[in-house]
Write a protein that holds these residues in place. Structure first.
Motif, PDB file in Angstrom:
ATOM      1  N   ASN A   1     -14.476-113.301  12.559  1.00 41.22           N
ATOM      2  CA  ASN A   1     -15.895-113.594  12.363  1.00 41.22           C
ATOM      3  C   ASN A   1     -16.268-114.828  13.173  1.00 41.22           C
ATOM      4  O   ASN A   1     -15.465-115.325  13.966  1.00 41.22           O
TER       5      ASN A   1
ATOM      6  N   HIS B   1     -10.743-100.283   6.506  1.00 37.45           N
ATOM      7  CA  HIS B   1     -11.297-101.604   6.801  1.00 37.45           C
ATOM      8  C   HIS B   1     -11.010-102.541   5.639  1.00 37.45           C
ATOM      9  O   HIS B   1     -11.349-102.237   4.495  1.00 37.45           O
ATOM     10  N   LEU B   2     -10.398-103.693   5.950  1.00 36.64           N
ATOM     11  CA  LEU B   2     -10.033-104.680   4.939  1.00 36.64           C
ATOM     12  C   LEU B   2     -10.597-106.040   5.318  1.00 36.64           C
ATOM     13  O   LEU B   2     -10.624-106.407   6.496  1.00 36.64           O
ATOM     14  N   GLU B   3     -11.024-106.805   4.312  1.00 38.66           N
ATOM     15  CA  GLU B   3     -11.531-108.153   4.552  1.00 38.66           C
ATOM     16  C   GLU B   3     -10.353-109.103   4.742  1.00 38.66           C
ATOM     17  O   GLU B   3      -9.370-109.052   3.993  1.00 38.66           O
ATOM     18  N   TYR B   4     -10.457-109.974   5.728  1.00 42.19           N
ATOM     19  CA  TYR B   4      -9.449-111.006   5.968  1.00 42.19           C
ATOM     20  C   TYR B   4     -10.047-112.355   5.580  1.00 42.19           C
ATOM     21  O   TYR B   4     -10.989-112.828   6.219  1.00 42.19           O
TER      22      TYR B   4
ATOM     23  N   THR C   1     -12.052-109.224   9.678  1.00 44.94           N
ATOM     24  CA  THR C   1     -11.694-107.931   9.109  1.00 44.94           C
ATOM     25  C   THR C   1     -10.508-107.378   9.883  1.00 44.94           C
ATOM     26  O   THR C   1     -10.243-107.773  11.018  1.00 44.94           O
ATOM     27  N   CYS C   2      -9.801-106.485   9.250  1.00 40.41           N
ATOM     28  CA  CYS C   2      -8.777-105.737   9.961  1.00 40.41           C
ATOM     29  C   CYS C   2      -8.994-104.270   9.649  1.00 40.41           C
ATOM     30  O   CYS C   2      -9.637-103.912   8.659  1.00 40.41           O
TER      31      CYS C   2
ATOM     32  N   THR D   1     -12.157-116.254   8.777  1.00 39.40           N
ATOM     33  CA  THR D   1     -12.468-114.969   8.145  1.00 39.40           C
ATOM     34  C   THR D   1     -12.596-113.894   9.210  1.00 39.40           C
ATOM     35  O   THR D   1     -12.790-114.176  10.388  1.00 39.40           O
TER      36      THR D   1
END
Length: 130
Positions: free
Chosen positions: A115, A93-96, A86-87, A84
């Motif tokens: 993370n 900001h987007l969750e990966y 972010t990008c 997990t």
């Protein structure tokens, strides 16, 4: 199957073409030349595709990052395989999480932050990165 098992399936996978097969186990991991804690496995390179595209497995160590950068000529895609993070894609900001796909057109600033469980990506570049 755990996320890390899914990544290991990719890491130990193969490229199947009508005329040949290429085992990923035969491809060495290489350290990213700029970003600490980032390793790449170059599945297909410019040499293999006449410069049209390249495919790479990317392993980002826990709490490490591919800092903000741009590619002048390449469109880049990420498919999150495991882990997990972010990008930041063009300031957003987007969750990966596993199953996420993100696209970065040429000249768009972006970064990727892992993370505490690290991050494993399948990255593609058009035209080839290397």
């Amino acid at each position: 199957m755990s996320n890390n098992s899914v990544f290991e399936s990719f890491n130990n996978g193969q490229l199947c073409l009508p005329t040949s097969k290429k085992s990923f186990m035969e491809i060495e991991w290489s350290r990213h030349p700029v970003f600490d804690g980032v390793e790449l496995k170059h599945i297909l390179t410019a040499k293999d595709t006449n410069g049209q595209f390249s495919y790479h497995l990317v392993r980002i160590a826990p709490n490490c990052s591919i800092k903000n950068h741009i590619h002048e000529t390449q469109l880049e895609t990420h498919e999150v395989i495991a882990g997990t993070g972010t990008c930041v894609n063009d300031g957003v900001h987007l969750e990966y999480i596993p199953g996420t796909i993100s696209i970065y057109p040429a000249k768009i600033p972006h970064e990727v932050n892992a993370n505490e469980d690290g991050l494993f990506l399948f990255a593609k570049f058009f035209p080839a990165l290397c």
